[in-house]
Design a protein around this motif. Sequence first.
Motif: not given
Length: 319
Positions: A92-120
């Motif tokens: 529980v103590d370490r969960l916010p650090a991991t969720v924050g890092l991974m959540g932002i990374s996954i969100a950015l990856a999806v937002l970038l992958a949608i236009p790139l994958g569709m254009i490709a």
Amino acid sequence: MRQLIVRRLLQAIPMLFVVSVVCFGMIKLAPGDPVLSFVTPNMHAEDIERIRHNLGLDQPAYVQYLLWLKECLSGNLGYSLVNHQPVLDQIVDRLPATVGLMGISIALAVLLAIPLGMIAGANRNRWIDKLINLIAYIGISVPLFWLAILFIYLFAIKLHWLPSMGMRTIGKESALDVVKHGILPCAVLTIGFLASYVRYIRSGTIGQFKEEYVQIQYAFGSKKSTVLFRHVMKHVLLPIITLLGMSMGDLVTGALVTETVFSWPGIGSLGMTAVRGMDYPVIMGITLFSAVLLILGNLAADILYGVADPRIKSGEVSS
């Protein structure tokens, strides 16, 4: 929908049991002895056996598992063999650090992958498709730990733009300082997720362009860009729900190596420390926690599928 939720939750019980048994068995089969972390050169054999008895490691493996399972069912994931702290409190103590890092990374990856994958996918076998594919293949092929070390060398050591490790600078408590420390690990994780997401969306886009409704839109005089972003996009985005549901487990365990390289104080670095110290209560706790998140993520994906497409909802309930 209520029947679907109840059925999936009931199916999760044996699944979690199997996961816990397999994980516990692999830990016991792994080389090493957690007692060795307590041994000093001056200890006698009797002292070592006393430590083993106090930790409960002198009992058969199945007895150790049943004792752990009994405590787990009561809401207690046990205590760390290394620091003697409650496993659940450490997660529980370490969960916010991991969720924050991974959540932002996954969100950015999806937002970038949608236009790139569709254009490709819309420009299959053209230069833009080959370029995006090349970048995606590089992202899939390059190990994340090597990419993390390269980023540290380039942006932290050579250019001095960003900090190389940790989550905060000593003496600083500002949010901006946390953001600066998170840029490099977030960039590494985003690249790792982005590569696979682009390939997934590209494949879905190519498949949709073979459907009859696309040809009908062309027959009505619609432009390719209109067909892509107005009609194909909503069909391509529907499977992304499943992709995000399957990524729920990554919120906990997806940054094991990256957090270790960047000394990010999350669950990933906690897990690596536990593996090195044969701290099986912590390993079991993290594995079980990630399995629960993965199951809940898939359940949420099914629910969102029903919300997004009523035909899927009615089909699930009727089955």
